[in-house]
Scaffold this motif. Sequence first.
Motif, mmCIF file in Angstrom:
data_model
loop_
_atom_site.group_PDB
_atom_site.id
_atom_site.type_symbol
_atom_site.label_atom_id
_atom_site.label_comp_id
_atom_site.label_asym_id
_atom_site.label_seq_id
_atom_site.Cartn_x
_atom_site.Cartn_y
_atom_site.Cartn_z
ATOM 1 N N GLY A 137 -60.635 90.308 -62.699
ATOM 2 C CA GLY A 137 -60.271 91.502 -61.945
ATOM 3 C C GLY A 137 -58.763 91.735 -61.926
ATOM 4 O O GLY A 137 -58.292 92.858 -62.114
ATOM 5 N N LEU A 146 -63.913 94.913 -58.596
ATOM 6 C CA LEU A 146 -62.810 93.980 -58.861
ATOM 7 C C LEU A 146 -61.730 94.662 -59.681
ATOM 8 O O LEU A 146 -60.549 94.304 -59.600
ATOM 9 C CB LEU A 146 -63.328 92.765 -59.627
ATOM 10 C CG LEU A 146 -64.227 91.819 -58.822
ATOM 11 C CD1 LEU A 146 -64.975 90.878 -59.746
ATOM 12 C CD2 LEU A 146 -63.382 91.037 -57.819
ATOM 13 N N THR A 205 -67.912 94.211 -61.287
ATOM 14 C CA THR A 205 -68.193 93.500 -60.043
ATOM 15 C C THR A 205 -69.160 92.363 -60.368
ATOM 16 O O THR A 205 -69.505 92.151 -61.527
ATOM 17 C CB THR A 205 -68.782 94.449 -58.977
ATOM 18 O OG1 THR A 205 -68.977 93.728 -57.758
ATOM 19 C CG2 THR A 205 -70.107 95.031 -59.439
#
Lengths: 315, 315
Positions: B222, B254, B269
């Motif tokens: 992320g 993220l 995510t």
Amino acid sequence: MRLERAAALAPGGVGNIGPGLDVLGMAVTGPGDRVIAERADEPGVTMSGAGHADLPRAADKNAAGIAANAVLERAGTLRDGVRLTLEKGLPISGGQGGSAASAVASAVAVNRLLGNPLDAIALFECALVAESQLSGRHGDNLASALFGGVILVRSLDPVDIVSLPWPAELRVVLAHPAQRLDTAAAREVLPSFIDRASVTAAMANVAAMVAAFASGDMALLGRALDDQIAEPARAVLLPGFVEAKAAALKAGALAGSISGGGPTSFYITDSDSTAAKIADAVRAEYDSRGIACDTRVSRVAPKGALTLADDATSA
Amino acid sequence: MRLERAAALAPGGVGNIGPGLDVLGMAVTGPGDRVIAERADEPGVTMSGAGHADLPRAADKNAAGIAANAVLERAGTLRDGVRLTLEKGLPISGGQGGSAASAVASAVAVNRLLGNPLDAIALFECALVAESQLSGRHGDNLASALFGGVILVRSLDPVDIVSLPWPAELRVVLAHPAQRLDTAAAREVLPSFIDRASVTAAMANVAAMVAAFASGDMALLGRALDDQIAEPARAVLLPGFVEAKAAALKAGALAGSISGGGPTSFYITDSDSTAAKIADAVRAEYDSRGIACDTRVSRVAPKGALTLADDATSA
């Protein structure tokens, strides 16, 4: 327990590792820089010696002194007096991460003396104050000196450092010709702007190196360790490098490039026997030009100043 | 056995994956492009349809036709007649690797029809002929469509593609607003030269993404998925993207960026429930601007056209 004396040892390293300009670094076995920090009556940082005849002894000009002062400032203990002794194992202006090792060893030693008030990231930032003042704001050599191993500096703002795995068979031949190249001069020749195709190629190679370190694919590591940005720019400052690299590749090196800003060059391979051949070939090439050249065969040093034991600490 | 008919299905994908411009790509689950290749009497490539009302039907202008012709040429069988039927599951000019999927599916289908004379790298090069002509010479979408998974294109000359691992929990939300952006236009806005500090940051992020894919560190993935080169340049062509991304991050993504050249954007995510929230938030953001937006939650598609089964082959 109030300590009277603490020390730390930081390994040298290969900055950039070829295409990873300011991004990748690895600590290597062999000599390192050691700093002993002792309590002193006078507030602030003093140095019992510069560590080398060619280094400034003034604490605000020497990597160890600058980093030590940053630690005192960060820890809020500027009234403490610290006297530093720098034992310089790494060459000056050699491209083996010497200034970074001095700064890191000093930051860790002073932090130990103070009872470890600062965490690893804070120590990195204190050493970065020295590196920024002396050779440019980059963290590849600092991170490998502090943490050991192979490291990736994702970001300095905020500090984000990733430790990478590496193949056990990796051997690194370091060749240090009797030339001196100022780190600042080595940075000045770098291009300010880079065309997009070259950027794509550089990103791809650095990314592939990380994939190769993770998977242990030495052949991929060899293909990816191909720097088309800094190496061509710096090669013109280093007579004999192009020929030495050609000799290394002919002797079996998977790849090679300039270590940090030079003049040290490095070559990777997967066995001690090939490494010895590479070292011989590179030394012979420099010899033929009348340039003395020290070589050594190293491995990745798994520990940095944070985890390397030093028994000079005393209450 | 001489085949009369063969087919192949190629998945769509996310080109660049943020900072990895032309370097990183991932195949994603969901619709794909399918090509059926049949023997025909007339030599060369003909198309029974363009696959979409907005695509050219001429074989030398259509991704599937260009790739098929390259396969015939490479295999030395230009006198063979091949009729293609393209079933277009991916959006046109959507940024989901549609043209690459058509080219790859076609190359694999025609190669199957001919008895597999070409290897994977040759098929990649044949599909690259189409991609170069239609949307620029880059291999990220081609490689993920051909091999599946997450791929790194280290080099096109010679072709050097590395398959990367990925964390099992990775979810990819794709958001396709009702906007159309020509791939060529999306490339024209890219800077020709990039300052060195931005290059260092981009190399560091792409390298850190590879480290994160290898170690499964979703938080690092992320942080590293941060494109400061192509995304800012292309965002101005995509009204609503900046706000949609902000809404996705607020909903728990993220990271996110533009998929390929856009207009599709993607968000990563680690759970289906967060992915559903992200999709809702992005759709609501576009809705508030009167822009319809299709969303779907995907995973990395592990197989590409080379290994995806297709039962339309017949003798």
